[in-house]
Design a protein around this motif. Structure first.
Motif, PDB file in Angstrom:
ATOM      1  N   GLU A   4      36.733  -4.219 -51.235  1.00  0.00           N
ATOM      2  CA  GLU A   4      37.325  -3.320 -50.250  1.00  0.00           C
ATOM      3  C   GLU A   4      37.324  -1.885 -50.758  1.00  0.00           C
ATOM      4  OE1 GLU A   4      39.248  -1.944 -46.798  1.00  0.00           O
ATOM      5  OE2 GLU A   4      38.101  -3.755 -47.258  1.00  0.00           O
ATOM      6  N   ASP A   5      37.627  -1.696 -52.034  1.00  0.00           N
ATOM      7  CA  ASP A   5      37.634  -0.340 -52.600  1.00  0.00           C
ATOM      8  C   ASP A   5      36.239   0.269 -52.586  1.00  0.00           C
ATOM      9  OD1 ASP A   5      40.340  -0.443 -53.056  1.00  0.00           O
ATOM     10  OD2 ASP A   5      40.170  -1.044 -55.166  1.00  0.00           O
ATOM     11  N   GLU A   6      35.235  -0.538 -52.886  1.00  0.00           N
ATOM     12  CA  GLU A   6      33.859  -0.036 -52.856  1.00  0.00           C
ATOM     13  C   GLU A   6      33.442   0.336 -51.442  1.00  0.00           C
ATOM     14  OE1 GLU A   6      31.707  -2.365 -56.564  1.00  0.00           O
ATOM     15  OE2 GLU A   6      32.031  -3.432 -54.667  1.00  0.00           O
ATOM     16  N   ARG A   7      33.845  -0.472 -50.498  1.00  0.00           N
ATOM     17  CA  ARG A   7      33.503  -0.195 -49.099  1.00  0.00           C
ATOM     18  C   ARG A   7      34.120   1.114 -48.639  1.00  0.00           C
ATOM     19  NH1 ARG A   7      35.572  -0.852 -44.009  1.00  0.00           N
ATOM     20  NH2 ARG A   7      37.544  -1.637 -44.833  1.00  0.00           N
ATOM     21  N   ARG A   8      35.398   1.295 -48.953  1.00  0.00           N
ATOM     22  CA  ARG A   8      36.066   2.533 -48.554  1.00  0.00           C
ATOM     23  C   ARG A   8      35.456   3.733 -49.291  1.00  0.00           C
ATOM     24  NH1 ARG A   8      40.849   1.680 -45.628  1.00  0.00           N
ATOM     25  NH2 ARG A   8      41.531   3.806 -46.065  1.00  0.00           N
ATOM     26  N   GLY A   9      35.082   3.516 -50.553  1.00  0.00           N
ATOM     27  CA  GLY A   9      34.474   4.595 -51.310  1.00  0.00           C
ATOM     28  C   GLY A   9      33.171   5.062 -50.687  1.00  0.00           C
ATOM     29  N   ARG A  10      32.372   4.129 -50.205  1.00  0.00           N
ATOM     30  CA  ARG A  10      31.117   4.484 -49.542  1.00  0.00           C
ATOM     31  C   ARG A  10      31.377   5.288 -48.266  1.00  0.00           C
ATOM     32  NH1 ARG A  10      27.275  -0.964 -49.797  1.00  0.00           N
ATOM     33  NH2 ARG A  10      27.139  -1.117 -52.093  1.00  0.00           N
ATOM     34  N   CYS A  11      32.406   4.877 -47.528  1.00  0.00           N
ATOM     35  CA  CYS A  11      32.752   5.603 -46.300  1.00  0.00           C
ATOM     36  C   CYS A  11      33.209   7.017 -46.613  1.00  0.00           C
ATOM     37  CB  CYS A  11      33.839   4.854 -45.534  1.00  0.00           C
ATOM     38  SG  CYS A  11      33.317   3.265 -44.845  1.00  0.00           S
ATOM     39  N   PHE A  12      34.051   7.164 -47.632  1.00  0.00           N
ATOM     40  CA  PHE A  12      34.537   8.493 -48.011  1.00  0.00           C
ATOM     41  C   PHE A  12      33.379   9.370 -48.464  1.00  0.00           C
ATOM     42  CE2 PHE A  12      39.158   7.187 -49.195  1.00  0.00           C
ATOM     43  CZ  PHE A  12      39.323   6.700 -47.909  1.00  0.00           C
ATOM     44  N   GLU A  13      32.453   8.789 -49.217  1.00  0.00           N
ATOM     45  CA  GLU A  13      31.320   9.556 -49.714  1.00  0.00           C
ATOM     46  C   GLU A  13      30.409   9.990 -48.578  1.00  0.00           C
ATOM     47  OE1 GLU A  13      27.523   9.036 -52.802  1.00  0.00           O
ATOM     48  OE2 GLU A  13      29.049   7.461 -52.614  1.00  0.00           O
ATOM     49  N   GLY A  14      30.171   9.097 -47.623  1.00  0.00           N
ATOM     50  CA  GLY A  14      29.263   9.418 -46.531  1.00  0.00           C
ATOM     51  C   GLY A  14      29.877  10.263 -45.441  1.00  0.00           C
ATOM     52  N   MET A  15      31.159  10.078 -45.171  1.00  0.00           N
ATOM     53  CA  MET A  15      31.796  10.737 -44.031  1.00  0.00           C
ATOM     54  C   MET A  15      32.761  11.842 -44.429  1.00  0.00           C
ATOM     55  SD  MET A  15      32.743   7.404 -41.680  1.00  0.00           S
ATOM     56  CE  MET A  15      31.547   6.104 -41.360  1.00  0.00           C
ATOM     57  N   GLY A  16      33.124  11.907 -45.699  1.00  0.00           N
ATOM     58  CA  GLY A  16      34.192  12.805 -46.109  1.00  0.00           C
ATOM     59  C   GLY A  16      35.506  12.038 -46.121  1.00  0.00           C
ATOM     60  N   ASP A  17      36.480  12.546 -46.839  1.00  0.00           N
ATOM     61  CA  ASP A  17      37.731  11.812 -47.025  1.00  0.00           C
ATOM     62  C   ASP A  17      38.479  11.557 -45.719  1.00  0.00           C
ATOM     63  OD1 ASP A  17      37.149  11.772 -49.688  1.00  0.00           O
ATOM     64  OD2 ASP A  17      38.681  13.215 -50.284  1.00  0.00           O
TER      65      ASP A  17
END
Length: 210
Positions: A4-17
């Motif tokens: 779950e942390d990796e998934r959210r990290g990818r979203c933050f990286e791609g979309m911004g925080d």
């Protein structure tokens, strides 16, 4: 399978925080509603034989379950499409997304999909406002100028698909991927309960014949 942390990290990286956090939270809530809807479908939308099994096993109980599941799904749909702000409270809603999308063309695309979702889910918010979350007196007494719109499986499915479409736009643009909500697999759900009931009823029939 990523955590779950990796998934959210990818979203933050791609979309911004800010947008990444909103997308992940909306996605989590949407998946919860889809899980509930899948349970409803396995119980009451599979086929007539399954409904007969439920009615033979515990008609009153499954009548209550059917009504409560349906209302819970509509409540979930309403929350996902609510106004971004109620009084002083901010809400998690697909309508909160556009201001966080800097690309104007993408923002227009997202906003168009949101408008479609709002139209497809208006019936659910009407039921939430008049019957589920509140008990509208005129509605209860049959004095309302307009009757509540029907809430059937087709309308609920179309509403959920429209909400999924909004998030898939973000997923495709920022992450170059597809979440594919319609392929989610839920093991150990209501279908397992139906199978157990079906086996139990057959065993009961055998005992009677014996």
């Amino acid at each position: 399978m990523i955590s779950e942390d990796e998934r959210r990290g990818r979203c933050f990286e791609g979309m911004g925080d800010a947008l990444g956090a909103m997308y992940c939270d909306l996605n989590d809530h949407l998946v919860d509603v889809l899980l509930l809807w899948e349970q409803f479908e396995q119980l009451f939308g599979a086929d007539e034989e399954t409904v007969q099994v439920l009615n033979s096993a515990a008609p009153t109980f499954f009548g209550v379950v059917q009504a409560q599941f349906l209302d819970s799904v509509m409540l979930g749909i309403s929350r996902l499409t609510d106004s971004p702000v109620n009084s002083r409270q901010k809400n998690l809603s697909i309508r909160s997304i556009p201001p966080f999308v800097s690309d104007l063309n993408l923002r227009d695309q997202v906003d168009g999909a949101i408008q479609i979702a709002l139209a497809d889910t208006k019936f659910a918010r009407d039921h939430r406002n008049k019957r589920i979350a509140h008990t509208d007196l005129l509605h209860v007494q049959g004095c309302a100028a307009k009757r509540l719109p029907p809430a059937n499986r087709q309308k609920i499915k179309a509403g959920l698909e429209s909400i999924c479409a909004v998030l898939e736009i973000l997923n495709g643009h920022y992450l170059q991927s597809e979440f594919a909500y319609d392929t989610l697999i839920y093991g150990g759900g209501a279908g397992s309960v139906v199978a157990l009931l079906r086996g139990g009823l057959k065993h009961q029939d055998c005992e009677v014949e014996y």
